[in-house]
Enzyme design. Structure first.
Site, PDB file in Angstrom:
ATOM      1  N   CYS A 187       0.818  -1.108   0.048  1.00 16.93           N
ATOM      2  CA  CYS A 187      -0.080  -0.126   0.064  1.00 16.93           C
ATOM      3  C   CYS A 187       0.922   1.260   0.031  1.00 16.93           C
ATOM      4  CB  CYS A 187      -0.988  -0.124   1.347  1.00 16.93           C
ATOM      5  SG  CYS A 187      -2.135   1.266   1.227  1.00 16.93           S
ATOM      6  N   ASP A 194      -9.225  -3.386  -6.945  1.00 13.86           N
ATOM      7  CA  ASP A 194      -8.455  -2.194  -6.335  1.00 13.86           C
ATOM      8  C   ASP A 194      -8.490  -0.926  -7.448  1.00 13.86           C
ATOM      9  OD1 ASP A 194      -6.729  -0.615  -5.011  1.00 13.86           O
ATOM     10  OD2 ASP A 194      -5.261  -1.839  -4.869  1.00 13.86           O
ATOM     11  N   HIS A 243      -7.466  -4.906  -2.362  1.00  8.85           N
ATOM     12  CA  HIS A 243      -6.438  -4.351  -2.122  1.00  8.85           C
ATOM     13  C   HIS A 243      -6.121  -4.859  -0.725  1.00  8.85           C
ATOM     14  CE1 HIS A 243      -3.854  -0.533  -1.496  1.00  8.85           C
ATOM     15  NE2 HIS A 243      -4.123  -0.640  -0.364  1.00  8.85           N
TER      16      HIS A 243
END
Length: 309
Positions: free
Chosen positions: A199, A247, A278
């Protein structure tokens, strides 16, 4: 980019045997990235009219439970974990992180090293465990904590997210650069440096591949956005890039990034995991997709062994 399914994936995971709606995953992504607050997130969950699902059930499944994330004990005799400091003159002055090394090194006494970059909420237990997993594979792993200037990860993600958001992003980038260079020059490092991040850490991985391309020998961003355009022109790889199909926020940045990588003649390979969310590698939430996470991790370890040998 190759799109594939590793078998059962995150959308097959349920709470009380009922599938979590995709909207809930999307709202959690907004919440986790600071686009909506906790109250709004929970209010939206309350609007779901799916029999058998309660706000507490869905929220409890999506919000990380780090007790689930330990795959390698910090007491495992095959590794040694310590906290180490480093100097960051262009960042916050100094930094700190979690260093994990194999207790048995090659006869040379050195090993390839991997920098592990956390998400947007500090050095949480899941990221520490990722560092331990790397050490179990023979790498010298270091996971710096962007929150060190504020006292370190506070023990919960909401506070950690707010703390990280309050810091100067440019200084965090410089702290991570300093951590990478410190690790690369460590007395037990072979001088070969890999970077893996998740991330926000995926973004930092892309940033380091672009800002210090001659120092990074292999980069593996998990669902991370690219660095600024003026930097991405420097990326040459090798990169192994992991995406989740569900995502939209991150995937929307890929076409332009891939154009740049092709223009650079960069060495890269990208995989998209079908129906995955995600954060699918994070085993502390219901976004976790075990088979996709395992496949992506096997590829990551093989990639590092190939390029850091």
């Amino acid at each position: 980019m190759t799109t594939e399914s590793a078998g059962a994936n995150q959308n097959d995971r349920t709470v009380n045997e009922i599938e979590i709606p995709q909207e809930a995953f999307d709202w959690y992504d907004e919440y986790a990235h600071g686009d909506i607050d906790r109250r709004t997130f929970l209010t939206r969950l309350a609007s779901l009219s799916v029999a058998g699902l309660t706000v507490s059930a869905i929220g409890g499944a999506l919000i990380p439970d780090y007790a689930k994330a330990e795959q390698v004990s910090f007491n495992d005799p095959a590794i040694k974990a310590t906290y180490e400091g480093f100097v960051s003159p262009d960042g916050h002055g100094e930094g700190s992180g979690y260093l994990v090394q194999p207790t048995t090194l090659p006869a040379s006494g050195i090993a390839p090293c991997v920098l592990v970059i956390h998400e947007n909420r500090g050095l949480n237990p899941y990221i520490k465990d990722v560092a331990r997993r790397l050490a179990m594979k023979g790498f010298l792993a270091f996971a710096p904590d962007a929150l060190f200037p504020l006292g370190g990860y506070p023990g919960n993600d909401d506070d950690g997210r707010a703390m990280q958001k309050s810091l100067d992003k440019n200084k965090i980038e410089q702290d991570m650069t300093a951590a990478a260079l410190w690790l690369k020059s460590h007395e037990k490092s072979s001088g070969k440096l890999g970077v893996v991040g998740f991330c926000f850490g995926g973004y930092i991985t892309n940033f380091l591949a672009a800002s210090i391309p001659d120092k990074v020998d292999a980069a593996v961003p998990f669902y991370g956005t690219p660095a600024a355009p003026e930097l991405t022109k420097n990326v040459k790889g090798p990169l192994l890039i992991h995406f989740a199909e569900n995502d939209k926020r991150v995937n929307a940045t890929w076409p332009e990034y891939e154009k740049t990588l092709k223009a650079n003649s960069a060495d890269y390979q990208a995989f998209e995991y079908a129906k995955a969310q995600h954060g699918f590698h994070n085993d502390s939430t219901s976004r976790y997709s075990p088979k996709d996470a395992e496949l992506a991790w096997q590829r990551t370890i093989a990639f590092f062994k190939q390029h850091l040998a």
